[in-house]
Motif scaffolding. Structure first.
Motif, PDB file in Angstrom:
ATOM      1  N   TRP A 289      44.002  30.777  75.610  1.00  0.00           N
ATOM      2  CA  TRP A 289      43.459  31.787  75.112  1.00  0.00           C
ATOM      3  C   TRP A 289      42.804  31.598  74.122  1.00  0.00           C
ATOM      4  N   GLY A 290      41.566  32.542  74.014  1.00  0.00           N
ATOM      5  CA  GLY A 290      40.634  32.367  72.547  1.00  0.00           C
ATOM      6  C   GLY A 290      39.670  31.150  72.794  1.00  0.00           C
ATOM      7  N   THR A 291      40.012  30.317  73.646  1.00  0.00           N
ATOM      8  CA  THR A 291      38.871  29.041  73.704  1.00  0.00           C
ATOM      9  C   THR A 291      38.520  28.901  75.053  1.00  0.00           C
ATOM     10  N   LYS A 292      39.093  28.486  76.053  1.00  0.00           N
ATOM     11  CA  LYS A 292      38.650  28.645  77.529  1.00  0.00           C
ATOM     12  C   LYS A 292      38.611  29.836  78.048  1.00  0.00           C
ATOM     13  N   HIS A 293      39.520  30.605  77.634  1.00  0.00           N
ATOM     14  CA  HIS A 293      39.688  32.173  78.449  1.00  0.00           C
ATOM     15  C   HIS A 293      39.879  33.301  77.397  1.00  0.00           C
TER      16      HIS A 293
END
Length: 550
Positions: free
Chosen positions: A493-497
């Protein structure tokens, strides 16, 4: 007659002939085609600002949505706005094997299929002339064609609308929903710029028989939700010659899959309907090469449909199931160890393993409290480097993050770690919680009553579209706690998604699905029943339009 069989079929054919496989440049081509078709209409030549081709945001692929709207002139003070939505992308065509070159050319494909050995039902429908074959013809370009035909009609007759009609063709429905999530920003901007009051959305994804011999044509007043609960399983490695000295994570994974897959106790029944049970979509260990040592870790994730449960509910239920699976695995392991010792005349002792299940957010909090800023900074750097590996999808990215965090744990005794690793698709249903839902449900009921006498097969309404679709991204009934469970338990969450759930809340429009009917979506015999898909669907959709903004 607002839309005719010939027009919708012609649009369908034109769209199908553009190969628009998801995550390829074909998604650019299909957007260009739709933009070209709409911009040629006189209404949009006069009002070019009411048609846009909008690139998706935060997307590794270049692709576009196409949005257009017609302003009704029957009552120019009425800002009620109805959205017609459908996706332009398709799955791949490899399943057509030697017919790949004609998979997107319906007439050519149907001619060649006549020379193929076919299942009896497929052959009968092909030869009847009442069915139309091709990749995307069912899922769901005939639905987009129906919407396009209605847009064309009202662009020619805006005086028949006392509100506004929005056409929204989105890309990337088949993989990541980047299209609809990006399109929400355009809808939000139009809401701000033109004062649109979104009162309802009609999706046009395909419908199919639910069982053998099912003659019903279904319309859905909502959609199933989906989660991807994922399990990182750690074991205790050992040489295979000393099997009982370790704990194979694949063994735990197998018991976990046995416990969860196809389990009716994990079906979220609501409003008299029950979704399919969870089923494993991946089961693997993370051992990179062959050795005679057992694996260090394994990874399993499951499709999980929901009708009313929240992401937090699912975590709690699956944590319990994981504990049951772990305990069952250890019980069986000890029984087999005892039996083995009797066979080999060795002393028997109970193995040291214990049931241990962790929820990801709890593990991460524990590590942050124990290691502080050093751990936090390390994981930020690790994720940043991991993002450079374009071969990792969101699911494998999440697994690698959990694997790295596990290395920081002081207690490395075998464990199951539960988390989410992909997009959360919320469930939707018309439950009468506000006037918009009541009006949409009533309009649909009247539309079916009006059109049913013209069509031989029963048109039946149900609450939940049984397959994943982008209706999940246009309204959100979850509270902040439910969404927090998704955010805090997805390692990527917050990086890849990332999903901006506020965009969904800002639109938050009740939705139904009126789509083409056929068989074998995502399969090589994909086909539509021509009459229902090109005549009945536009008529029902138009009746809803007339009820709400006519």
């Amino acid at each position: 007659m607002i839309s005719t069989k010939n027009e919708v079929l012609r649009f369908t054919d034109e769209l199908v002939r553009v190969e628009s496989i998801v995550d390829t440049t074909g998604e650019i081509a299909i957007a260009d085609k739709l933009y070209e078709l709409i911009s040629a209409l006189p209404y949009f030549q006069v009002n070019p600002n009411q048609l846009i081709k909008a690139r998706t945001v935060d997307d590794e692929f270049e692709r576009y949505n196409v949005l257009a709207f017609v302003e009704g002139t029957k009552d120019i003070t009425n800002n009620k706005t109805l959205i017609l939505m459908g996706h332009m992308d398709t799955v791949g065509i490899d399943d057509y094997t030697h017919l790949k070159d004609v998979s997107c050319s319906p007439s050519e494909l149907m001619e060649k299929l006549k020379g193929e050995p076919l299942p009896s039902l497929v052959k009968d429908q092909l030869l009847s002339g009442e069915w139309y074959f091709g990749r995307g013809v069912l899922d769901m370009k005939s639905g987009v064609a129906s919407n396009l035909s209605l847009l064309k009609y009202y662009a020619e007759h805006p005086e028949e609308l006392s509100g506004n009609l929005v056409f929204f063709a989105e890309c990337d429905e088949e993989v990541s929903s980047k299209g609809v999530l990006s399109g929400l920003k355009n809808l939000k901007k139009w809401k701000q710029d033109y004062g649109f009051d979104y009162i309802g959305l009609i999706n046009s994804d395909f419908v199919a028989p639910l069982y053998e011999g099912d003659e019903n044509r279904y319309i859905y007043k909502g959609t199933v939700g989906k989660l991807l609960p994922s399990f990182f399983i750690t074991g205790a490695e050992t040489h295979v010659g000393s099997a009982f000295e370790g704990l194979d994570p694949n063994y735990i994974a197998a018991e976990l899959t046995r416990q969860i897959s196809y389990n009716p106790d994990l079906c979220d029944s609501f409003l008299g309907e029950t979704p399919a049970p969870p089923v494993s979509l991946k089961q693997m260990d993370l051992k990179p090469t062959y050795t005679v040592q057992t694996a260090l870790s394994a990874y399993v994730y499951f499709n999980f449909f929901i009708h009313s449960w929240s992401p937090k509910d699912v975590l709690n239920k699956l944590s319990e199931q994981a504990e049951i699976a772990f305990e069952n695995a250890l019980t069986t392991l000890n029984e087999r160890y005892e039996k083995f010792n009797k066979i080999t005349n060795q002393p028997s002792t109970k193995l040291p393993w214990r049931t241990r299940v962790l929820i990801y957010e709890d593990m991460t909090k524990e590590l942050e409290e124990e290691h502080g800023e050093k751990f936090i900074k390390h994981m930020e750097d690790f994720k940043s480097k991991l993002l450079q590996d374009s071969t990792l999808d969101t699911r494998m990215f999440a697994a690698r993050v959990v694997e790295e965090e596990w290395n920081w744990m002081k207690d490395k005794s075998p464990a199951i770690i539960l988390f989410y690793s992909s997009l959360y698709s919320p469930c939707l249903a018309l439950t009468g919680k506000d006037e918009r839902e009541d009006n949409l449900a009533e309009a649909l009921e009247k539309a079916v009553e009006a059109i049913q006498p013209e069509y031989v097969h029963p048109i039946v309404t149900k609450n939940f579209f049984p397959f994943i679709c982008d209706m999940s991204c246009v309204a959100l009934n979850n509270d902040e706690e439910a969404i927090r469970a998704v955010m805090d338990n997805n390692p990527g969450w917050g990086t890849k998604h990332y999903v901006n759930y506020q965009d969904i809340r800002d639109i938050n429009v009740p939705a139904i699905n009126i789509g083409p009917y056929g068989y074998d979506g995502h399969k090589k015999y994909e086909r539509i029943e021509i009459r229902y898909s090109t005549e009945v669907v536009p008529k029902i959709t138009n009746e809803v339009i007339r009820q709400l903004i006519g």
